[in-house]
Each structure stands twice: as structure tokens, then as C-alpha cells.
Design an enzyme around this catalytic site. Structure first.
Site, PDB file in Angstrom:
ATOM      1  N   GLU A 116       4.392  10.383  -0.917  1.00  0.00           N
ATOM      2  CA  GLU A 116       5.330  11.241  -1.654  1.00  0.00           C
ATOM      3  C   GLU A 116       4.641  11.716  -2.926  1.00  0.00           C
ATOM      4  OE1 GLU A 116       8.990   9.132  -2.316  1.00  0.00           O
ATOM      5  OE2 GLU A 116       9.333   8.856  -0.159  1.00  0.00           O
ATOM      6  N   ILE A 146       1.418  15.819   4.196  1.00  0.00           N
ATOM      7  CA  ILE A 146       1.663  15.453   5.592  1.00  0.00           C
ATOM      8  C   ILE A 146       0.806  16.324   6.516  1.00  0.00           C
ATOM      9  CG2 ILE A 146       3.425  15.062   7.367  1.00  0.00           C
ATOM     10  CD1 ILE A 146       3.562  13.347   4.632  1.00  0.00           C
ATOM     11  N   GLU A 358      -5.581   8.315   4.261  1.00  0.00           N
ATOM     12  CA  GLU A 358      -5.274   6.995   4.856  1.00  0.00           C
ATOM     13  C   GLU A 358      -5.668   5.867   3.894  1.00  0.00           C
ATOM     14  OE1 GLU A 358      -5.085   6.082   8.870  1.00  0.00           O
ATOM     15  OE2 GLU A 358      -4.890   8.163   9.513  1.00  0.00           O
ATOM     16  N   THR A 360      -7.197   5.731  -0.350  1.00  0.00           N
ATOM     17  CA  THR A 360      -8.476   6.026  -1.008  1.00  0.00           C
ATOM     18  C   THR A 360      -9.436   4.858  -0.775  1.00  0.00           C
ATOM     19  OG1 THR A 360      -7.803   4.900  -3.021  1.00  0.00           O
ATOM     20  CG2 THR A 360      -7.280   7.263  -2.877  1.00  0.00           C
TER      21      THR A 360
HETATM   22  N1  COS Z   1      -0.016  -5.713   8.111  1.00  0.00           N
HETATM   23  C1  COS Z   1       1.204  -6.232   8.094  1.00  0.00           C
HETATM   24  N2  COS Z   1       1.928  -6.389   6.961  1.00  0.00           N
HETATM   25  C2  COS Z   1       1.358  -5.973   5.825  1.00  0.00           C
HETATM   26  C3  COS Z   1       0.087  -5.410   5.768  1.00  0.00           C
HETATM   27  C4  COS Z   1      -0.620  -5.287   6.988  1.00  0.00           C
HETATM   28  N3  COS Z   1      -1.842  -4.759   7.018  1.00  0.00           N
HETATM   29  N4  COS Z   1      -0.199  -5.086   4.505  1.00  0.00           N
HETATM   30  C5  COS Z   1       0.852  -5.465   3.764  1.00  0.00           C
HETATM   31  N5  COS Z   1       1.794  -5.986   4.569  1.00  0.00           N
HETATM   32  C6  COS Z   1       3.064  -6.562   4.159  1.00  0.00           C
HETATM   33  C7  COS Z   1       2.715  -7.761   3.284  1.00  0.00           C
HETATM   34  O1  COS Z   1       2.535  -8.909   4.094  1.00  0.00           O
HETATM   35  C8  COS Z   1       3.867  -7.871   2.341  1.00  0.00           C
HETATM   36  O2  COS Z   1       4.876  -8.659   2.895  1.00  0.00           O
HETATM   37  P1  COS Z   1       5.076 -10.217   2.369  1.00  0.00           P
HETATM   38  O3  COS Z   1       5.521 -10.042   0.953  1.00  0.00           O
HETATM   39  O4  COS Z   1       6.105 -10.749   3.292  1.00  0.00           O
HETATM   40  O5  COS Z   1       3.744 -10.863   2.497  1.00  0.00           O
HETATM   41  C9  COS Z   1       4.377  -6.428   2.229  1.00  0.00           C
HETATM   42  O6  COS Z   1       3.807  -5.698   3.315  1.00  0.00           O
HETATM   43  C10 COS Z   1       3.933  -5.800   0.946  1.00  0.00           C
HETATM   44  O7  COS Z   1       2.531  -5.897   0.855  1.00  0.00           O
HETATM   45  P2  COS Z   1       1.740  -5.888  -0.519  1.00  0.00           P
HETATM   46  O8  COS Z   1       2.430  -6.813  -1.465  1.00  0.00           O
HETATM   47  O9  COS Z   1       0.301  -6.107  -0.219  1.00  0.00           O
HETATM   48  O10 COS Z   1       2.020  -4.389  -0.987  1.00  0.00           O
HETATM   49  P3  COS Z   1       1.511  -3.597  -2.246  1.00  0.00           P
HETATM   50  O11 COS Z   1       2.641  -2.829  -2.803  1.00  0.00           O
HETATM   51  O12 COS Z   1       0.707  -4.483  -3.151  1.00  0.00           O
HETATM   52  O13 COS Z   1       0.543  -2.483  -1.592  1.00  0.00           O
HETATM   53  C11 COS Z   1      -1.479  -1.574  -0.686  1.00  0.00           C
HETATM   54  C12 COS Z   1      -0.601  -2.802  -0.897  1.00  0.00           C
HETATM   55  C13 COS Z   1      -1.999  -0.989  -2.007  1.00  0.00           C
HETATM   56  C14 COS Z   1      -2.660  -2.086   0.124  1.00  0.00           C
HETATM   57  C15 COS Z   1      -0.702  -0.504   0.128  1.00  0.00           C
HETATM   58  O14 COS Z   1       0.318   0.045  -0.649  1.00  0.00           O
HETATM   59  C16 COS Z   1      -1.571   0.604   0.646  1.00  0.00           C
HETATM   60  O15 COS Z   1      -2.242   0.464   1.678  1.00  0.00           O
HETATM   61  N6  COS Z   1      -1.579   1.750  -0.077  1.00  0.00           N
HETATM   62  C17 COS Z   1      -2.249   2.929   0.388  1.00  0.00           C
HETATM   63  C18 COS Z   1      -1.343   3.687   1.290  1.00  0.00           C
HETATM   64  C19 COS Z   1      -2.095   4.694   2.058  1.00  0.00           C
HETATM   65  O16 COS Z   1      -2.998   4.377   2.795  1.00  0.00           O
HETATM   66  N7  COS Z   1      -1.680   5.918   1.857  1.00  0.00           N
HETATM   67  C20 COS Z   1      -2.355   6.993   2.495  1.00  0.00           C
HETATM   68  C21 COS Z   1      -1.365   7.886   3.106  1.00  0.00           C
HETATM   69  S1  COS Z   1      -0.857   7.335   4.634  1.00  0.00           S
HETATM   70  S2  COS Z   1      -1.889   8.509   5.786  1.00  0.00           S
END
Ligand code: COS
Length: 374
Positions: A116, A146, A358, A360
Site C-alpha cells: 500500500e 500491483i 517482493e 527489498t
Molecule cells: N512463513 C510463515 N509465517 C511467517 C513468515 C513466513 N515466512 N514470516 C512471518 N511469519 C509470521 C510470523 O511467524 C509471525 O507470527 P508469530 O508472531 O505467530 O510468530 C507473523 O507472521 C509476523 O511476523 P513478523 O513479526 O516477522 O513480522 P514483521 O512485521 O516484523 O515483518 C518482514 C517481517 C519485514 C520480514 C515482512 O513484513 C516482509 O517480508 N516485508 C516485506 C514485504 C514484501 O516483500 N513486500 C513486497 C511486496 S509483495 S510483492
């Protein structure tokens, strides 16, 4: 065999339009038609839903070979997997039956709507709301960046169902382009992947049946992250495909280009550059294939503990390599490489996005550090 057949198709039917698609910033319809005709547009869809049933490594090879000639076109098989994987991983049998068939047939494409305006790396900070109303959910919000928006028929949309619970209050839904209240922003004016439309998706009181929810309420963020574990491998594939295209072009050029009375390929300085490019590319490819094997082993309900690390590592490493290799390809072409008359500057512009989307490469390092292999 798969690589050879995708390569011939890509060279014959996709490569001839790659420059034009980039210059005009238009959707590569020729590529979509060719991929659909050869059943290569969404190879990951399981056979039971009418798909080709390709495993994760085969899917990587398809994306890699298409990206070698046209990165924008490689987003067709890649984003079809990204958009539909939440349904495959966590959707009900009814959702799979309804949405995977048209995707497999080539009647519909699938996009993924997580980001978003104010929620990029911090995906759990999203604001789009889904409020239950009897047997329906009503969605309101704006999704940004998107890929293939407007072209895709189906969208996996992550939305907040319980604002108190942050990541545990997010749910995933299938939204259709034709649902009332869905509209799209103007195409973004991008540096690269110009043939793949990137638009905002507006959700204005979009009322959808409750059974369009993917998995249980509150599981949308976990599904979104699990999806990315698999599809970061496909971005790595795209990156190595782009890099291979640039290396192949540069390799040919240095044999033709003569300076000081001989082909510049005969100079050791040029040879060392090519050797480094090929070495890094092969290392990236092997890491990507290892990640694909882990992705495959995780798809049947079993979990390969290392997939999260390997998916992030492959995407991060391969995209950094793609950036280096495409820049070096420009350098090898000298002044010509800096012009739009040669394809390597397009490849360099296209490579850049693989370090950004996907997640950074900085986010990939957070993910890797939190999931170091045991
Ligand atoms: N598989 C399964 N569950 C997952 C997971 C994974 N790979 N990664 C995180 N989770 C779950 C965690 O287990 C956590 O649950 P619990 O509290 O029960 O353990 C929950 O999701 C939240 O995870 P976390 O606390 O790690 O979240 P954060 O807010 O700290 O965010 C990052 C983690 C920064 C890694 C995540 O927000 C991310 O990947 N951001 C980038 C997003 C992205 O790729 N955007 C690009 C656009 S999409 S094309």
C-alpha cells in the site's frame, strides 16, 4: 528439454517484440498469446486443476528463459504464480476449483495485492479494511505497486479484519476485476519492466461473498509471507535470466568488435570481466535451483525449514548479480551499450527492479538474519 523448448519459443515469439514493448511501455500481448498457446503462462498450477503441474524448478526454468529475452514478459508466469499461490497454499477446495481452472486455461491472470502507499517493507502496517457483513465482507482501501493490475482478472488481496491484532488481524481474499467498486490507477512511469503494467488498485465498498476468504480469518499475513518464501525464488529466476541475456549479448559483441587490430575478446581485461560475470551468474543460478528444490519440498504440506532463508538468499544474491552483470555488459559495449540501439541498457533497467520488489534486498537480509540455516 524444457529449457530448449522455452528458449526456442522465447527467441521466436517474444524476443522480436522486447524492444518495442519497452519503448512503447505496452503490455506484451504477443508473449501472453505465445505462452498460453504453449501452456507456459502458469505452469505451476497442479494437474488436478487443469494445469501443467510443473514443479518449482521447472517453473524457475520457464521464467528464467523468458526473462533472458524480455523481463516484462517473464512477469506473466511469475506473477500468475505469486497471485495464485495463496489460494494453492491455503485456499478451500471450492476456491481452488473456481479460480485455478481459468488461470490454467489462460482465460484469466492472477495478481497479488499486499503493498500500500504507506505499507511497503512494513507489510503488516496495511490499512485496507475488510469488514464482515452477514455472508459478505466489504473491502475498502488502496493497494499500490500491483504488477499486471488491470490486465489480471483475479487478485489476492490482503486486508485488515481486526485492527487490534496487527499481523494476526490480516486476512486474504480473492477479488475479481469485475467486482463492483474495483478500479485502477494510471500506470506507473517506471525505469524498467515497462511492458508490465504497475497500477494502484482501488477498493471502494467492494462487497464479496465471505467464502472468497483464503484460509481462516487472521491467517492472511502468514499466507502472504509463506507465498513470498516460494515466489522470491521466481524473482531470483527472473534475475538470472536477465543476467544471462546480457552476458550472451556481450559475449557476442566482444567477438565482433575490433580495436587495435583485433577483436576486443582477445584482450585479457575483457576476458577477465566475462569470466567474473559468468562465475557470479552460475553461483546465483545454483543457489536459485537449490532454493527451488526447497520450495518444491515445502509444497505438499511438509516444510523444509530452510526455505525462508534460501528464498530470501536466492532473490537477494541473484538480483545483486543481475545488477552487476548487466552493468558490466554495458561497459563491454562501451558507448554503444549506453544507447537504446542495443538491448543491454534495457536489461540493466529491468534488473534494477529485482533488487526492490517482493521485498527489498534490505528486507531479504532481515529475513535471512531471522532464519539463519541451522
Ligand atoms: N512463513 C510463515 N509465517 C511467517 C513468515 C513466513 N515466512 N514470516 C512471518 N511469519 C509470521 C510470523 O511467524 C509471525 O507470527 P508469530 O508472531 O505467530 O510468530 C507473523 O507472521 C509476523 O511476523 P513478523 O513479526 O516477522 O513480522 P514483521 O512485521 O516484523 O515483518 C518482514 C517481517 C519485514 C520480514 C515482512 O513484513 C516482509 O517480508 N516485508 C516485506 C514485504 C514484501 O516483500 N513486500 C513486497 C511486496 S509483495 S510483492
Amino acid at each position: 528439454m524444457l529449457r530448449d523448448s522455452v528458449r526456442s519459443l522465447a527467441e521466436a515469439k517474444i524476443a522480436p517484440f522486447a524492444t518495442e514493448v519497452d519503448e512503447e511501455g505496452r503490455f506484451p500481448q504477443e508473449a501472453l498469446d505465445a505462452l498460453v498457446a504453449a501452456d507456459l503462462h502458469a505452469v505451476h498450477v497442479p494437474e488436478e486443476y487443469g494445469g501443467a503441474g510443473a514443479d518449482a524448478l521447472a517453473t524457475v526454468i520457464v521464467i528464467e528463459e523468458v526473462a533472458r529475452v524480455c523481463a516484462s514478459s517473464s512477469l506473466i508466469p511469475a506473477v500468475n504464480k505469486l497471485g495464485s499461490l495463496p489460494v494453492i497454499l491455503s485456499g478451500s477446495e471450492a476456491l481452488k476449483a473456481k479460480y485455478l481452472g481459468p488461470l490454467a486455461k489462460g482465460d484469466a491472470m492472477f495478481s497479488y495485492a499486499l503493498s500500500e502507499p504507506e505499507a511497503g517493507s512494513d507489510a503488516a502496517g496495511m490499512k485496507t479494511r475488510a469488514v464482515r457483513d452477514g455472508d459478505f465482507y466489504v473491502l475498502n482501501g488502496v493497494k499500490r505497486w500491483i504488477t499486471n493490475a488491470g490486465v489480471s482478472e483475479y487478485y489476492t488481496v490482503m486486508a485488515v479484519t481486526d485492527p487490534e491484532k496487527r499481523s494476526k488481524g490480516i486476512s486474504a481474499f480473492v477479488v475479481e476485476k469485475s467486482d463492483e467498486g474495483v478500479s485502477f490507477g494510471a500506470p506507473e512511469k517506471k525505469l524498467g519492466i515497462k511492458g508490465s503494467p504497475t497500477r494502484e488498485v482501488y477498493l471502494d465498498n467492494v462487497r464479496i461473498p465471505a467464502d472468497r476468504m483464503i484460509g481462516a480469518e487472521g491467517t492472511g499475513f502468514a499466507t502472504a509471507m509463506q507465498t513470498l518464501d516460494h515466489t522470491r525464488v521466481t524473482i531470483a529466476a527472473q534475475a538470472i535470466g536477465i543476467a544471462q541475456g546480457a552476458l550472451d549479448y556481450a559475449k557476442g559483441y566482444v567477438q565482433e568488435r575490433k580495436q587495435f587490430g583485433k577483436a576486443i575478446a582477445e584482450f585479457q581485461g575483457v576476458q577477465f570481466m566475462l569470466a567474473d560475470m559468468a562465475m557470479k551468474l552460475e553461483a546465483a543460478r545454483q543457489l536459485t535451483y537449490a532454493a527451488a528444490a526447497k520450495s518444491e519440498r515445502t509444497s505438499g504440506g511438509a516444510k523444509d525449514e530452510d526455505l525462508t532463508f534460501f528464498g530470501a538468499a536466492a532473490k537477494c544474491y541473484a538480483s545483486d548479480v543481475a545488477m552487476e552483470v548487466t552493468l558490466d555488459a554495458i561497459q563491454l559495449l562501451g558507448g554503444y551499450g549506453y544507447t537504446r540501439d542495443y538491448p543491454v541498457e534495457r536489461m540493466m533497467r529491468d534488473a534494477k527492479i529485482t533488487q526492490i520488489y517482493e521485498g527489498t534486498n534490505q528486507v531479504q537480509r532481515i529475513v535471512m538474519a531471522r532464519n539463519l540455516p541451522k
